[in-house]
Write a protein that holds these residues in place. Sequence first.
Motif, PDB file in Angstrom:
ATOM      1  N   ASN A 152       0.829  -1.211   0.000  1.00  0.00           N
ATOM      2  CA  ASN A 152       0.000   0.000   0.000  1.00  0.00           C
ATOM      3  C   ASN A 152       0.863   1.261   0.000  1.00  0.00           C
ATOM      4  O   ASN A 152       0.530   2.246  -0.678  1.00  0.00           O
ATOM      5  CB  ASN A 152      -0.935   0.005   1.207  1.00  0.00           C
ATOM      6  CG  ASN A 152      -2.048  -1.026   1.070  1.00  0.00           C
ATOM      7  OD1 ASN A 152      -2.425  -1.413  -0.045  1.00  0.00           O
ATOM      8  ND2 ASN A 152      -2.574  -1.488   2.190  1.00  0.00           N
ATOM      9  N   ARG A 153       1.989   1.207   0.759  1.00  0.00           N
ATOM     10  CA  ARG A 153       2.890   2.365   0.767  1.00  0.00           C
ATOM     11  C   ARG A 153       3.533   2.559  -0.599  1.00  0.00           C
ATOM     12  O   ARG A 153       3.668   3.692  -1.076  1.00  0.00           O
ATOM     13  CB  ARG A 153       3.966   2.195   1.844  1.00  0.00           C
ATOM     14  CG  ARG A 153       3.460   2.424   3.265  1.00  0.00           C
ATOM     15  CD  ARG A 153       4.627   2.589   4.228  1.00  0.00           C
ATOM     16  NE  ARG A 153       5.437   1.390   4.310  1.00  0.00           N
ATOM     17  CZ  ARG A 153       5.219   0.377   5.152  1.00  0.00           C
ATOM     18  NH1 ARG A 153       4.182   0.435   5.985  1.00  0.00           N
ATOM     19  NH2 ARG A 153       6.008  -0.678   5.173  1.00  0.00           N
ATOM     20  N   ILE A 154       3.914   1.432  -1.208  1.00  0.00           N
ATOM     21  CA  ILE A 154       4.507   1.516  -2.545  1.00  0.00           C
ATOM     22  C   ILE A 154       3.491   2.083  -3.536  1.00  0.00           C
ATOM     23  O   ILE A 154       3.810   2.952  -4.360  1.00  0.00           O
ATOM     24  CB  ILE A 154       5.000   0.120  -3.005  1.00  0.00           C
ATOM     25  CG1 ILE A 154       6.179  -0.329  -2.157  1.00  0.00           C
ATOM     26  CG2 ILE A 154       5.381   0.147  -4.486  1.00  0.00           C
ATOM     27  CD1 ILE A 154       6.594  -1.768  -2.389  1.00  0.00           C
ATOM     28  N   LYS A 155       2.272   1.579  -3.414  1.00  0.00           N
ATOM     29  CA  LYS A 155       1.203   2.069  -4.289  1.00  0.00           C
ATOM     30  C   LYS A 155       0.958   3.558  -4.070  1.00  0.00           C
ATOM     31  O   LYS A 155       0.804   4.333  -5.024  1.00  0.00           O
ATOM     32  CB  LYS A 155      -0.084   1.282  -4.023  1.00  0.00           C
ATOM     33  CG  LYS A 155      -1.224   1.634  -4.963  1.00  0.00           C
ATOM     34  CD  LYS A 155      -2.438   0.779  -4.661  1.00  0.00           C
ATOM     35  CE  LYS A 155      -3.611   1.147  -5.595  1.00  0.00           C
ATOM     36  NZ  LYS A 155      -4.807   0.330  -5.308  1.00  0.00           N
ATOM     37  N   ALA A 156       0.942   3.956  -2.766  1.00  0.00           N
ATOM     38  CA  ALA A 156       0.730   5.377  -2.452  1.00  0.00           C
ATOM     39  C   ALA A 156       1.883   6.224  -2.987  1.00  0.00           C
ATOM     40  O   ALA A 156       1.665   7.319  -3.519  1.00  0.00           O
ATOM     41  CB  ALA A 156       0.600   5.560  -0.944  1.00  0.00           C
ATOM     42  N   SER A 157       3.125   5.686  -2.844  1.00  0.00           N
ATOM     43  CA  SER A 157       4.289   6.415  -3.356  1.00  0.00           C
ATOM     44  C   SER A 157       4.205   6.582  -4.867  1.00  0.00           C
ATOM     45  O   SER A 157       4.497   7.652  -5.410  1.00  0.00           O
ATOM     46  CB  SER A 157       5.581   5.685  -2.983  1.00  0.00           C
ATOM     47  OG  SER A 157       5.721   5.595  -1.589  1.00  0.00           O
ATOM     48  N   LYS A 158       3.787   5.501  -5.539  1.00  0.00           N
ATOM     49  CA  LYS A 158       3.631   5.574  -6.990  1.00  0.00           C
ATOM     50  C   LYS A 158       2.555   6.587  -7.360  1.00  0.00           C
ATOM     51  O   LYS A 158       2.698   7.346  -8.315  1.00  0.00           O
ATOM     52  CB  LYS A 158       3.281   4.199  -7.556  1.00  0.00           C
ATOM     53  CG  LYS A 158       4.437   3.215  -7.551  1.00  0.00           C
ATOM     54  CD  LYS A 158       4.024   1.876  -8.149  1.00  0.00           C
ATOM     55  CE  LYS A 158       5.180   0.900  -8.176  1.00  0.00           C
ATOM     56  NZ  LYS A 158       4.770  -0.427  -8.722  1.00  0.00           N
ATOM     57  N   GLN A 159       1.474   6.583  -6.570  1.00  0.00           N
ATOM     58  CA  GLN A 159       0.405   7.546  -6.845  1.00  0.00           C
ATOM     59  C   GLN A 159       0.894   8.967  -6.636  1.00  0.00           C
ATOM     60  O   GLN A 159       0.551   9.870  -7.410  1.00  0.00           O
ATOM     61  CB  GLN A 159      -0.795   7.257  -5.939  1.00  0.00           C
ATOM     62  CG  GLN A 159      -1.551   5.990  -6.314  1.00  0.00           C
ATOM     63  CD  GLN A 159      -2.671   5.670  -5.343  1.00  0.00           C
ATOM     64  OE1 GLN A 159      -2.718   6.206  -4.236  1.00  0.00           O
ATOM     65  NE2 GLN A 159      -3.573   4.806  -5.755  1.00  0.00           N
TER      66      GLN A 159
END
Length: 261
Positions: A152-159
Amino acid sequence: MSFGSLELSNKNYEQARVHFETALKFFETYNDPRMLANAYRYLGRSYYFLKKLKQALTLYEKALVLLEPAAEGDITRLYCYHEMGEVLVALRQYSRAAKALRTALAKTEITGGLNEKADILKSIAGMYQQQGDFKKAFEFQRQHQTITDTLNRIKASKQIVEVEARYQNEKKEREIALLGAQHQLTQREKQEQQMLFIFIIASVVTVAIVFYFLLKTNQKANRKLRALDELKSRFFANISHEFRTPLTLILSPIRDMVSGN
């Protein structure tokens, strides 16, 4: 295969089974072990959801035999071990299920797939929960949650990166639009200046032409006045001369007569 995958994702498991069986018949004559293994795997997945667990287990075992020569990091082997482990859990063959799921988990260290690792940990936690071993179930669920949080953090960072990139792109587009507007304004000002310059030149030329014609008209009028003055002068000179000559002739005898008296 693609039609079967589509039906599988839409939870139309019977239709998916039909498509995968058709694909299996084709690949059995095509002589491509990897494609045949994939057909076994997808058909096994369909049987799993249709609760035909023994048939599903047989298909996964066939797929793994065909995939044995593949590299250790082969993702299809990982999926086969994971999905076969779920079938074995459903069959309550926990010892074999644990071995299959742990094999799949070990392969995630080679493939580096966090999504797959999270899914396998969730399956292992479910297996121990089904066995009543809540301590191990909690431990694997905790690992699953940790990886899920990381994803989720990776996804948020990508977002965030995507939002930042989108913001920068929009900023550049706005700057380009502003530069375009400024260029248009500059061009318009230049055109207006050119038009003003042309208007001034045209006005000056027009005034010069009007002044020239007025000057010519004035000069022509002056010449006519001078000619008229000369004509009047000659007229009055002639009149004066004409009057003086008879008067002279008359005045001389009169003067003589006056002198004689």
